[in-house]
Design an enzyme around this catalytic site. Structure first.
Site, mmCIF file in Angstrom:
data_model
loop_
_atom_site.group_PDB
_atom_site.id
_atom_site.type_symbol
_atom_site.label_atom_id
_atom_site.label_comp_id
_atom_site.label_asym_id
_atom_site.label_seq_id
_atom_site.Cartn_x
_atom_site.Cartn_y
_atom_site.Cartn_z
ATOM 1 N N SER A 31 0.834 -1.197 0.000
ATOM 2 C CA SER A 31 0.000 0.000 0.000
ATOM 3 C C SER A 31 0.868 1.245 0.000
ATOM 4 O O SER A 31 2.099 1.172 0.067
ATOM 5 C CB SER A 31 -0.915 0.007 1.234
ATOM 6 O OG SER A 31 -0.142 0.087 2.414
ATOM 7 N N LYS A 32 0.224 2.396 -0.028
ATOM 8 C CA LYS A 32 0.941 3.672 -0.104
ATOM 9 C C LYS A 32 1.891 3.889 1.071
ATOM 10 O O LYS A 32 2.897 4.576 0.931
ATOM 11 C CB LYS A 32 -0.072 4.824 -0.156
ATOM 12 C CG LYS A 32 -0.855 4.885 -1.460
ATOM 13 C CD LYS A 32 -1.854 6.028 -1.440
ATOM 14 C CE LYS A 32 -2.666 6.081 -2.732
ATOM 15 N NZ LYS A 32 -3.676 7.170 -2.695
ATOM 16 N N ARG A 33 1.563 3.309 2.214
ATOM 17 C CA ARG A 33 2.432 3.515 3.388
ATOM 18 C C ARG A 33 3.796 2.862 3.200
ATOM 19 O O ARG A 33 4.737 3.148 3.944
ATOM 20 C CB ARG A 33 1.766 3.001 4.651
ATOM 21 C CG ARG A 33 1.579 1.503 4.713
ATOM 22 C CD ARG A 33 0.744 1.104 5.933
ATOM 23 N NE ARG A 33 0.492 -0.320 5.982
ATOM 24 C CZ ARG A 33 1.281 -1.198 6.554
ATOM 25 N NH1 ARG A 33 2.410 -0.795 7.113
ATOM 26 N NH2 ARG A 33 0.984 -2.482 6.571
ATOM 27 N N HIS A 34 3.920 1.998 2.198
ATOM 28 C CA HIS A 34 5.200 1.342 1.927
ATOM 29 C C HIS A 34 6.036 2.109 0.895
ATOM 30 O O HIS A 34 7.115 1.664 0.512
ATOM 31 C CB HIS A 34 4.965 -0.084 1.432
ATOM 32 C CG HIS A 34 4.264 -0.959 2.425
ATOM 33 N ND1 HIS A 34 2.962 -1.373 2.268
ATOM 34 C CD2 HIS A 34 4.693 -1.478 3.612
ATOM 35 C CE1 HIS A 34 2.614 -2.118 3.296
ATOM 36 N NE2 HIS A 34 3.639 -2.193 4.130
ATOM 37 N N GLY A 35 5.513 3.248 0.426
ATOM 38 C CA GLY A 35 6.243 4.032 -0.580
ATOM 39 C C GLY A 35 5.505 4.036 -1.914
ATOM 40 O O GLY A 35 4.279 3.923 -1.958
#
Length: 572
Positions: free
Chosen positions: A306-310
């Protein structure tokens, strides 16, 4: 167990226990066939072999234009593309934009651009056309309404007048009883009189599909094998909302059938949808496609990427300097392999080798480090002329150079390419190369042994060689001239190997590490005379570098180094 061929389909069979029959009729049956309002147990097994309808493979990628193209969606598109091309079939692009509030044409255009950039050209779809269009769901509402009415007439679907409050109450009741939150309303068995009364009042209603109360539905997934569901967990589901808009599962079933999709290859998140869609296929009398549900792409912590991983979208990686061929190569390896140790494939090689049978069931981890490394390998495998053009355009665009081609661009590309994994890294590579951080390097702990090894004496000899013109004459002769000179310089100082090259590198480049030294010195010399380097880079020519060397207070530097060494010795 009896075997019933579904509406003439040559490759899908529905097996029903002899004493039990589906509580609905298919549209093709006689119009006076009655629907039983009593639920009966049902056991359905749907098995699809790999053969397409009429021998033609037709697959589709159907994104929702509500955001950027995620790498998971891109991989799904790629697998569909490879499957179609490897079977000589058709790759269809369909835009599922029924979420009118979130879908945007801007998002759609970005997705189409990303797919084109990846080289996944579609045979039918937006911008291409085809005989089974329109290819945007928002333009197909009349088709959905037509099929919804057919199901309503057959009794497979009924009108549901439940309010939102009533539906919420049902969920709460089911939760208290620890039951699945399925529809338990009265409209499944309502009388014609009750229905007509609500219609007369203008009460909003949805269309609900009748689901057998008990039984098991099984399908054979091309990746996961047999998958089954208990029908009692489903409940009657909505196919048309009260505002007249169709629901996802209904749209997809109608579209896939009308577009003659033979194989549905999609993410495993859609596996639960297959239950509803299978029931709709049967009710509508459509031939069933083969299903293949691909595993999720996972982050390094094994959670869903997801976006929290970059960065997670194709557009982001594109802006970061990744090549489309590298992204295609890397995405293909997330859950698939050809059975060998080979990791590098062109898209044509992937088409040749791809097989759905080699797609893994388990989730595939997205390794950003490996992806970046793989991109570097692809970047360096490009023809030199293409790489020169890419880097040259980049360097001029970012203002490092004032020209995008020429001898300096060529030489800089050849010298620096091995240390560049992303196109955008070329900016820093050249900027760092052109810089001359002599004083900060001399202050580093790593440089102290070089200072102690009489660096000032090497500097004095180097300055003398430069001022005599001897060094510049050697550089002008190219690599052969440099090699000859540095060898004689080493003999003069009675130095060789690291003892020679480390101090020379520090003095001429201002750095402890970098590309091959001879090529570096020659390119620094050329940078000072070719006029290609922008004045904004702060580049120091050889002449300016030697002026700085002459101004260095070597005595103070060596004294500071000695004091530091003494302090370290005392502390130990």
């Amino acid at each position: 167990m009896a075997s019933l061929l579904l509406l003439g389909s040559p490759w899908v069979r529905i097996r029903v226990l002899p004493e039990l029959r589906p509580p609905f009729r298919c549209p093709g049956l006689a119009s006076n066939t009655c629907l039983s309002s009593r639920r009966r147990n049902l056991s359905v097994s749907v098995s699809s072999d790999t053969g397409p309808v009429d021998g033609e493979v037709r697959v589709r990628f159907a994104p929702s234009p509500t955001g950027n193209l995620h790498v998971g969606g891109a991989r799904t598109a790629l697998f569909n593309y490879l499957f179609a091309r490897s079977h000589g079939g058709k790759f269809v692009l369909r835009i599922e934009d029924t979420d009118l509030e979130r879908s945007t044409r801007k998002s759609e255009e970005a997705m189409l651009s990303d797919l084109s950039w990846l080289g996944l050209d579609w045979d039918e779809g937006p911008g291409v056309g085809g005989e089974y269009g329109p290819y945007r769901q928002s333009e197909r509402n009349s088709i959905y309404k037509q099929y919804a009415e057919k199901l309503l007439d057959s009794g497979v679907v009924y009108r549901c007048f439940c309010s939102n409050e009533e539906l919420e109450q049902m969920k709460e009741t089911a939760n208290k009883l620890q039951l699945p939150p399925v529809y338990m309303g009265k409209w499944a068995t309502a009388s014609d009189k009750e229905i007509q009364e609500e219609l007369a009042k203008g009460t909003p209603y949805t269309y609900r599909f009748r689901v057998p109360k008990d039984g098991i539905l099984k399908i054979t997934d091309l990746i996961r094998g047999e998958v089954s569901w208990s029908l009692h967990t489903l409940g009657d589901f909505v196919i048309m909302r009260s505002n007249g808009q169709p629901v996802y599962n209904f749209c997809v079933t109608v579209d896939d059938a009308m577009m003659r999709i033979s194989h549905v290859i999609r993410a495993e998140e859609h596996l639960p949808n297959t239950l509803r869609q299978t029931l709709l296929y049967k009710a509508l009398g459509f031939p069933m496609p083969s299903f293949a549900h691909v595993s999720l792409i996972l982050a390094p912590d094994r959670s869903k990427l997801s976006k929290r991983h970059g960065a997670t979208s194709v557009g982001q990686f594109r802006e970061m300097g990744y090549l489309p061929q590298a992204m295609v190569n890397y995405l293909a390896l997330l859950g698939w392999g050809d059975g060998t140790e080979n990791e590098f494939f062109t898209i044509s090689q992937l088409v040749e080798k791809f097989s759905i049978s080699r797609v893994n069931k388990s989730g595939a981890m997205f390794d950003g480090t490996k992806f970046r490394w793989m991109n570097g390998q692809h970047l360096r495998s490009l023809p030199l002329e293409e790489l020169i053009m890419i880097f040259g355009d980049r360097w001029k665009c970012t203002g490092i150079l004032v020209e995008s081609d020429g001898e300096f661009v060529k030489d800089a590309t050849e010298l620096l390419k091995d240390g560049i994994d992303l196109i955008t890294y070329a900016d820093k590579a050249l900027s760092d190369f052109l810089s001359y951080p002599l004083h900060s390097t001399l202050a580093k702990a790593e440089c102290q042994p070089i200072l102690q090894d009489k660096l000032s004496e090497v500097a004095a000899s180097l300055i003398a060689a430069y001022e005599s013109g001897e060094l510049c004459e050697a550089i002008k002769e190219g690599n052969a001239g440099w090699q000859k000179w540095v060898k004689s310089f080493g003999k003069l100082l009675k130095r060789k190997g690291k003892s020679l090259f480390m101090p020379v590198r520090v003095l001429l480049t201002g750095k402890l590490h970098g590309p091959e030294m001879g090529g570096s010195i020659i390119l620094i010399y050329k940078a000072g005379i070719c006029g290609a380097v922008s004045s904004r880079t702060g580049f120091a020519t050889l002449d300016e570098r030697f002026k700085m060397l002459k101004d260095v207070d070597w005595e103070s530097l060596e004294k500071e180094t000695t004091q530091v060494e003494s302090a370290i010795g005392v502390s130990h």
